[in-house]
Design an enzyme around this catalytic site. Structure first.
Site, PDB file in Angstrom:
ATOM      1  N   CYS A 183       0.940  -1.592  -0.584  1.00  0.00           N
ATOM      2  CA  CYS A 183       0.076   0.033  -0.202  1.00  0.00           C
ATOM      3  C   CYS A 183       1.141   1.155   0.094  1.00  0.00           C
ATOM      4  CB  CYS A 183      -1.060  -0.215   0.879  1.00  0.00           C
ATOM      5  SG  CYS A 183      -2.110  -1.339   1.384  1.00  0.00           S
ATOM      6  N   HIS A 221      -2.953   7.212   2.768  1.00  0.00           N
ATOM      7  CA  HIS A 221      -3.190   5.843   2.121  1.00  0.00           C
ATOM      8  C   HIS A 221      -4.403   6.124   2.653  1.00  0.00           C
ATOM      9  CE1 HIS A 221      -3.950   1.626   1.753  1.00  0.00           C
ATOM     10  NE2 HIS A 221      -3.639   0.969   1.995  1.00  0.00           N
ATOM     11  N   ASN A 238     -10.118  -0.335   1.124  1.00  0.00           N
ATOM     12  CA  ASN A 238      -8.478  -0.160   0.848  1.00  0.00           C
ATOM     13  C   ASN A 238      -8.605  -0.636  -0.232  1.00  0.00           C
ATOM     14  OD1 ASN A 238      -5.519   0.051   1.196  1.00  0.00           O
ATOM     15  ND2 ASN A 238      -5.837  -1.031   3.011  1.00  0.00           N
TER      16      ASN A 238
HETATM   17  C1  LIG Z   1      -9.361  -5.043  11.129  1.00  0.00           C
HETATM   18  C2  LIG Z   1      -9.990  -3.732  11.522  1.00  0.00           C
HETATM   19  C3  LIG Z   1     -10.786  -3.105  10.626  1.00  0.00           C
HETATM   20  C4  LIG Z   1     -10.673  -4.714  12.984  1.00  0.00           C
HETATM   21  O1  LIG Z   1     -11.359  -3.663  14.050  1.00  0.00           O
HETATM   22  P1  LIG Z   1     -11.105  -3.934  15.106  1.00  0.00           P
HETATM   23  O2  LIG Z   1     -11.917  -2.829  15.829  1.00  0.00           O
HETATM   24  O3  LIG Z   1      -9.388  -3.663  15.688  1.00  0.00           O
HETATM   25  O4  LIG Z   1     -11.612  -5.246  15.479  1.00  0.00           O
HETATM   26  P2  LIG Z   1     -11.285  -6.244  16.655  1.00  0.00           P
HETATM   27  O5  LIG Z   1      -9.728  -7.164  15.502  1.00  0.00           O
HETATM   28  O6  LIG Z   1     -10.498  -5.717  17.549  1.00  0.00           O
HETATM   29  O7  LIG Z   1     -12.214  -7.260  16.816  1.00  0.00           O
HETATM   30  C5  LIG Z   1     -13.330  -6.765  17.818  1.00  0.00           C
HETATM   31  C6  LIG Z   1     -14.449  -7.924  17.697  1.00  0.00           C
HETATM   32  O8  LIG Z   1     -15.101  -7.565  16.350  1.00  0.00           O
HETATM   33  C7  LIG Z   1     -15.713  -8.169  15.501  1.00  0.00           C
HETATM   34  N1  LIG Z   1     -15.194  -8.347  13.976  1.00  0.00           N
HETATM   35  C8  LIG Z   1     -14.379  -8.134  13.009  1.00  0.00           C
HETATM   36  N2  LIG Z   1     -14.247  -7.510  11.862  1.00  0.00           N
HETATM   37  C9  LIG Z   1     -16.036  -7.774  11.947  1.00  0.00           C
HETATM   38  C10 LIG Z   1     -16.793  -7.510  11.229  1.00  0.00           C
HETATM   39  N3  LIG Z   1     -16.735  -7.048   9.225  1.00  0.00           N
HETATM   40  N4  LIG Z   1     -18.303  -6.978  11.461  1.00  0.00           N
HETATM   41  C11 LIG Z   1     -18.520  -7.567  12.845  1.00  0.00           C
HETATM   42  N5  LIG Z   1     -17.707  -7.813  13.759  1.00  0.00           N
HETATM   43  C12 LIG Z   1     -16.014  -8.127  13.795  1.00  0.00           C
HETATM   44  C13 LIG Z   1     -14.310 -10.002  15.709  1.00  0.00           C
HETATM   45  O9  LIG Z   1     -14.156 -11.018  15.730  1.00  0.00           O
HETATM   46  C14 LIG Z   1     -14.235  -8.982  17.427  1.00  0.00           C
HETATM   47  O10 LIG Z   1     -14.908 -10.050  17.940  1.00  0.00           O
HETATM   48  P3  LIG Z   1     -15.121 -10.609  19.515  1.00  0.00           P
HETATM   49  O11 LIG Z   1     -14.703  -8.976  20.579  1.00  0.00           O
HETATM   50  O12 LIG Z   1     -16.521 -11.201  19.826  1.00  0.00           O
HETATM   51  O13 LIG Z   1     -13.363 -11.185  18.876  1.00  0.00           O
HETATM   52  C15 LIG Z   1      -8.665  -3.218  12.152  1.00  0.00           C
HETATM   53  O14 LIG Z   1      -8.339  -4.079  13.131  1.00  0.00           O
HETATM   54  C16 LIG Z   1      -7.800  -2.737  10.966  1.00  0.00           C
HETATM   55  O15 LIG Z   1      -8.964  -1.793  10.407  1.00  0.00           O
HETATM   56  N6  LIG Z   1      -7.020  -2.872  10.940  1.00  0.00           N
HETATM   57  C17 LIG Z   1      -5.843  -2.284  10.373  1.00  0.00           C
HETATM   58  C18 LIG Z   1      -6.258  -3.167   8.840  1.00  0.00           C
HETATM   59  C19 LIG Z   1      -5.472  -2.916   7.759  1.00  0.00           C
HETATM   60  O16 LIG Z   1      -5.546  -1.443   7.370  1.00  0.00           O
HETATM   61  N7  LIG Z   1      -5.255  -3.397   7.163  1.00  0.00           N
HETATM   62  C20 LIG Z   1      -4.634  -3.148   5.582  1.00  0.00           C
HETATM   63  C21 LIG Z   1      -3.359  -2.290   5.809  1.00  0.00           C
HETATM   64  S1  LIG Z   1      -2.328  -1.484   4.312  1.00  0.00           S
END
Ligand SMILES: CC(C)(COP(=O)(O)OP(=O)(O)OC[C@H]1O[C@@H](n2cnc3c(N)ncnc32)[C@H](O)[C@@H]1OP(=O)(O)O)[C@@H](O)C(=O)NCCC(=O)NCCS
Length: 334
Positions: free
Chosen positions: A130, A259, A289
Site C-alpha cells: 500500500c 493511504h 482499501n
Molecule cells: C480490521 C479492523 C477493522 C478490525 O477492527 P477492530 O476494532 O480492531 O476489531 P477487532 O479486530 O479488535 O475485533 C473486535 C470484534 O469485532 C469482530 N469483527 C471483526 N470483523 C468484523 C466484522 N466485519 N463485522 C462484525 N464484527 C467483526 C471480531 O471478531 C471481534 O469480535 P470478538 O470481540 O467477539 O472477538 C481494524 O483492526 C483495522 O482496520 N486494522 C488495520 C487493517 C488494515 O488496515 N489492513 C491493511 C493495511 S494496508
C-alpha cells in the site's frame, strides 16, 4: 464524509524549495463497475453495515468483474492521465506501475500496459504494497533527472480484494479494486516551482507476518489490531520525518492524502501529524482499501474537484505490508 475545500493557495511558498523538480501534467483514475455494499456483505457474512462503518469508515467498494484485470484498470487510469495532460503516449519515456497484484509472474504487468497505451522507453512493476504508489512517485521524480527521460507515467493499480477470504469477516470487508495515475513532466530550476520538497521512505521487515499472503496459502493473513497500531504510528513518524527534512511544518500542508485503510487510522494520524480533517482527502467510504491505487485515486478526485490546485502543498503517505511506508511532500503544478 466528503472533504471540504482546502484553503486557496497563496503565492508559491518559496521557503520550501523543490529538491526534485517535477510537474504533474495529468491525472486519472478507474474503478470497476461492480459495487459491493456493506448490505451485500451482510448477506454472506456475520457482519453489519453499522459495524463496518463504525470500525472502518467503509460503506462500499468496487470490485473487478470477469473482464477486468490489473492491466485493464491501469490502462484506463493511465489513458485518462494522458488525455488530461494532452500528452501523447509516444512521449512517455518511462512507465512505473505500482502493484501488489500483477496479472502474471512474468513479464511485468507494466509491459501489457505499455503496449496498450503505446508508451515508449522502460516499463516496470514496483511492489511495495500500500505504500507502492508513493515509492513509485519518488522513483519517477528522481528519474526525471536522467537525460532522455522527460515524461514518466506513474500508475497504482490493484485487485487485492480476491486475496481476502470471502468467509473471513475481518478482512473480507476491507478491500476494493481500482487504479489511479499521474503523468509527471520535467520541472524547472525555479525553487518555487512544482516538485518534491521532502521525502521519507522506509520499512521494517521484522513485521512481515503482521500482514501477508503466506507462500502456501490463498488468502491474506492479518493481525488487524497490530497493523492498526503500526500503521497509525508509521504514518505519523513518516510524515513528520518528511516534513522535518523539508524544513516544513504541518501548517504548510494544504492537502493531506493518506493511504485509505481505515477512517479511524486516518483521523488519529492526521490529528497527531497536526493537519485538520478539512484538509484531509477521505474517500474510503466509497472505495475501501484499494492498496497501491488508493493514493492516486484520492489525488485524482481532489485535483478534479479543485481541492488540489496549482501551488498546493500536498503531503501523501502510504503504509502497508512489509511493513513499508513512504511519504512525499510536494508542490502541485501543471
Ligand atoms: C480490521 C479492523 C477493522 C478490525 O477492527 P477492530 O476494532 O480492531 O476489531 P477487532 O479486530 O479488535 O475485533 C473486535 C470484534 O469485532 C469482530 N469483527 C471483526 N470483523 C468484523 C466484522 N466485519 N463485522 C462484525 N464484527 C467483526 C471480531 O471478531 C471481534 O469480535 P470478538 O470481540 O467477539 O472477538 C481494524 O483492526 C483495522 O482496520 N486494522 C488495520 C487493517 C488494515 O488496515 N489492513 C491493511 C493495511 S494496508
Amino acid at each position: 464524509m466528503s472533504v471540504t475545500t482546502a484553503p486557496a493557495s497563496t503565492a508559491p511558498t518559496t521557503h520550501l524549495p523543490a529538491t526534485l523538480p517535477a510537474r504533474v501534467l495529468g491525472w486519472g483514475m478507474f474503478v470497476p463497475e461492480r459495487v459491493v455494499t456493506n448490505h451485500d456483505l451482510e448477506q454472506t457474512l456475520d457482519t453489519s453495515d453499522e459495524w463496518i462503518v463504525e470500525r472502518s469508515g467503509i460503506r462500499e467498494r468496487h470490485r473487478v468483474g470477469p473482464d477486468d484485470s490489473t492491466a485493464s484498470m491501469a490502462i484506463e487510469a493511465g489513458r485518462a492521465a494522458l488525455d488530461k495532460a494532452r500528452v501523447p503516449a509516444s512521449r512517455v519515456d518511462l512507465l512505473v506501475l505500482a502493484t501488489t497484484t500483477p496479472d502474471q509472474v512474468t513479464p511485468a504487468t507494466a509491459a501489457t500496459v505499455q503496449h496498450a497505451l503505446g508508451t515508449r522507453g522502460a516499463a516496470f512493476d514496483l511492489n511495495a504494497a500500500c505504500s507502492g504508489f508513493v515509492h513509485a512517485f519518488h522513483v519517477a521524480a528522481a528519474c526525471l533527472r536522467t537525460p532522455g527521460i522527460d515524461h514518466v507515467l506513474v500508475i497504482g493499480a490493484d485487485r487485492f480484494a480476491c486475496y481476502a477470504d470471502p468467509a473471513e469477516r475481518t478482512t473480507a470487508v476491507l478491500f476494493g479494486d481500482g487504479a489511479g495515475a499521474l503523468l509527471l513532466g520535467a520541472g524547472s530550476d525555479d525553487p518555487a516551482g512544482p516538485g518534491l520538497i521532502g521525502v521519507d521512505l522506509g520499512g521494517d521487515g521484522s513485521a512481515v507476518s503482521c500482514l501477508e499472503v503466506p507462500p502456501d496459502q490463498p488468502y491474506l493473513v492479518m493481525d488487524g489490531r497490530e497493523v492498526f497500531r503500526r500503521a497509525t504510528r508509521g504514518i505519523v513518524e513518516s510524515c513528520t520525518a518528511a516534513l522535518e527534512r523539508a524544513g516544513a511544518t504541518a501548517a504548510d500542508v494544504d492537502v493531506f492524502v493518506p493511504h485509505q485503510a481505515n477512517l479511524r487510522i486516518i483521523e488519529a494520524a492526521a490529528n497527531r501529524v497536526g493537519v485538520p480533517m478539512d484538509r484531509v482527502v477521505v474517500d474510503i467510504d466509497r472505495y475501501g482499501n484499494t492498496s497501491s491505487a488508493s493514493i492516486p485515486i484520492a489525488i485524482s478526485e481532489a485535483a478534479r474537484d479543485g481541492r488540489i490546485k496549482p501551488g498546493s502543498i500536498v503531503l501523501a503517505c502510504g503504509i502497508g505490508a512489509g511493513m513499508s511506508w513512504a511519504s512525499a511532500l510536494f508542490r502541485w503544478g501543471a
